[in-house]
Scaffold this motif. Sequence first.
Motif, short mmCIF file in Angstrom:
data_model
loop_
_atom_site.label_atom_id
_atom_site.label_comp_id
_atom_site.label_asym_id
_atom_site.label_seq_id
_atom_site.Cartn_x
_atom_site.Cartn_y
_atom_site.Cartn_z
N THR A 60 1.08 -1.44 -0.05
CA THR A 60 0.46 -0.39 0.57
C THR A 60 1.44 0.79 -0.05
OG1 THR A 60 0.17 0.80 2.75
CG2 THR A 60 -1.65 -1.31 1.49
N ALA A 61 0.36 2.63 -0.39
CA ALA A 61 1.02 3.41 -0.24
C ALA A 61 1.43 4.64 0.94
CB ALA A 61 0.05 4.88 -0.97
N LYS A 62 0.70 3.71 2.46
CA LYS A 62 1.70 4.04 3.33
C LYS A 62 1.84 2.85 3.60
CE LYS A 62 -1.64 5.35 6.40
NZ LYS A 62 -3.40 5.35 6.90
N GLU A 63 2.72 2.01 3.28
CA GLU A 63 3.75 0.91 4.04
C GLU A 63 4.56 0.61 2.77
OE1 GLU A 63 0.72 -1.69 5.86
OE2 GLU A 63 0.28 -1.44 4.06
N TYR A 64 4.75 0.60 1.78
CA TYR A 64 5.98 1.37 0.92
C TYR A 64 7.47 1.45 1.84
CZ TYR A 64 7.03 5.63 -0.13
OH TYR A 64 6.69 7.28 -0.71
N PRO A 65 8.66 0.29 1.13
CA PRO A 65 9.83 0.22 2.37
C PRO A 65 10.70 1.76 1.54
CG PRO A 65 9.21 -1.07 0.61
CD PRO A 65 8.51 -0.80 -0.08
N GLY A 66 11.19 1.73 1.89
CA GLY A 66 12.86 2.64 1.40
C GLY A 66 12.67 3.85 1.90
N THR A 67 14.11 4.48 1.99
CA THR A 67 14.15 6.02 2.68
C THR A 67 14.82 6.17 1.09
OG1 THR A 67 15.84 5.31 3.64
CG2 THR A 67 13.39 6.00 5.41
N ASP A 68 15.02 8.15 1.33
CA ASP A 68 15.73 9.13 0.69
C ASP A 68 15.67 8.26 -0.79
OD1 ASP A 68 17.62 9.83 3.18
OD2 ASP A 68 18.56 7.65 3.15
N TYR A 69 14.27 8.55 -0.90
CA TYR A 69 14.39 8.85 -2.31
C TYR A 69 14.41 9.86 -2.62
CZ TYR A 69 11.88 4.56 -2.02
OH TYR A 69 11.53 2.78 -1.86
N ASP A 70 14.52 10.22 -3.57
CA ASP A 70 15.33 11.73 -4.43
C ASP A 70 13.85 12.23 -5.32
OD1 ASP A 70 18.06 11.73 -3.90
OD2 ASP A 70 17.96 10.37 -5.40
N LEU A 71 12.88 11.81 -5.43
CA LEU A 71 11.87 11.68 -6.28
C LEU A 71 10.67 10.23 -6.29
CD1 LEU A 71 10.16 13.31 -8.38
CD2 LEU A 71 10.88 11.59 -9.98
N VAL A 72 9.55 11.28 -6.04
CA VAL A 72 8.77 10.03 -5.28
C VAL A 72 7.40 10.88 -6.83
CG1 VAL A 72 6.41 8.85 -4.31
CG2 VAL A 72 9.08 9.18 -2.96
N THR A 73 6.69 9.69 -7.07
CA THR A 73 6.08 9.99 -7.89
C THR A 73 3.73 9.81 -7.95
OG1 THR A 73 6.15 8.09 -9.78
CG2 THR A 73 7.30 10.17 -10.01
N ILE A 74 3.27 10.08 -7.89
CA ILE A 74 1.76 9.47 -8.58
C ILE A 74 1.53 10.27 -9.52
CG2 ILE A 74 -0.32 9.35 -7.29
CD1 ILE A 74 0.93 9.19 -4.00
N PHE A 75 1.20 8.84 -10.21
CA PHE A 75 0.38 8.89 -11.86
C PHE A 75 -1.69 9.39 -11.66
CE2 PHE A 75 4.84 8.79 -12.79
CZ PHE A 75 5.11 10.06 -13.87
N ASP A 76 -2.67 9.59 -11.06
CA ASP A 76 -3.31 9.48 -11.11
C ASP A 76 -3.86 8.16 -10.29
OD1 ASP A 76 -5.95 10.19 -12.93
OD2 ASP A 76 -6.28 8.06 -13.20
N ALA A 77 -3.16 8.87 -9.19
CA ALA A 77 -3.91 7.50 -7.72
C ALA A 77 -4.15 8.25 -6.84
CB ALA A 77 -3.09 6.81 -8.16
N LEU A 78 -3.79 9.66 -6.22
CA LEU A 78 -3.88 9.88 -4.85
C LEU A 78 -5.02 10.17 -4.33
CD1 LEU A 78 -1.96 11.36 -2.77
CD2 LEU A 78 -2.81 13.22 -3.69
#
Length: 358
Positions: free
Chosen positions: A237-255
């Motif tokens: 899910t969008a609230k549980e995805y793993p990882g940190t220190d992303y330079d870019l996070v994207t959401i296309f037509d899903a928020l």
Amino acid sequence: MMPVNIENVDETKLEELQGKIITDVAGSLGLLLAYVGDQLGLYSALAEISPATSQDLAEKTGTNERYVREWLSANVAGEYIEYDPASSCFSMTPEQALIFSAEGHPACMQGFFQAVISVFADEPKASEVFRTGEGIPWGDHNQCLFCGTERFFRPMYAENLVESWIPALDGVREKLEAGAKVADIGCGHGSSTIIMAQAFPKSTFHGFDFHEASIEHARERAGAAGVGSNTSFEVVTAKEYPGTDYDLVTIFDALHDMGDPVGASKHIVNSLSDDGTFMLVEPFAGDSLEENVNPLGQIYYSFSTMVCVPASRPQEVGLGLGAQAGQKRLTEVLNEAGFGHVRRAAETPTNIVLEARA
Ligand SMILES: C[S@@+](CC[C@H](N)C(=O)[O-])C[C@H]1O[C@@H](n2cnc3c(N)ncnc32)[C@H](O)[C@@H]1O
């Protein structure tokens, strides 16, 4: 008889409305037949062998001539196909061929038609949730919706994402060219993830979506596109995805499809590096219903009624943001989650692209 005061009816206004509705009815049937033609390969065959008789087209596609002739007639009546009475031949103009048969071209509308057909097929589910107030999980929709969404959005992303949207973000293209870490949330079939991975081979792209069948499809597509080594896809899910220190996070037509867009955005804030960027692509909309009284607004509100709000409702929080939230409401969501800076970086006639930073 409905409780209408007949004496108050303005005949001119009635006729105007009837004319509009007849056009809409014709259009809805036109799309149905366009989808039939897509599934049977009738348009692509006609584009290839034009000018052709109904017999030629039936032979080319292995279909029954009588059905093909009626289908062609409906298309001619709707001005989707040309007809020459002298030769009894049918043909397509270059523009008609683009719209009905140029798979992968941004002007091709067949993916759009497929998504419309899917919501017609799901009408009983939608009417039921009006009564119960419950939802329709994304994965419970007709299969046509997933294919239609991907088919329609992919050419738009191919046209805009690398050329316009990423360059409109502050300093992001340079990071992607040098090698950055990117998360694409609610990635569906992964078309946006794959397009970015192809354009920026030094960067790594992690696609996340809670719909398992879509993620399986995304993995297959990434392999076929030759970006298996700089992409990964995970069911989460969008609230549980793993990882940190992303330079870019994207959401296309899903928020707006998510039950808790504020919670998901908070998770994004926490997963970004200190100078990371969140790129949010949402349907084009004004900030109020009055501003969205136009065909695009009708299309988006309709999909939102049938798909987006029902997708959000059964999730945690169940906000039901809707596909016509508009920049003001989206900014409130992002501000509440901890994004202090939100601006419109780009737009197309169908989408707005917001850049958000903590
Ligand atoms: C309209 S589709 C868009 C898919 C893809 N981004 C695209 O543009 O083609 C919305 C996607 O959001 C996903 N989704 C909805 N709520 C989600 C959630 N809470 N967590 C992860 N994915 C979610 C759905 O599974 C679906 O794939």
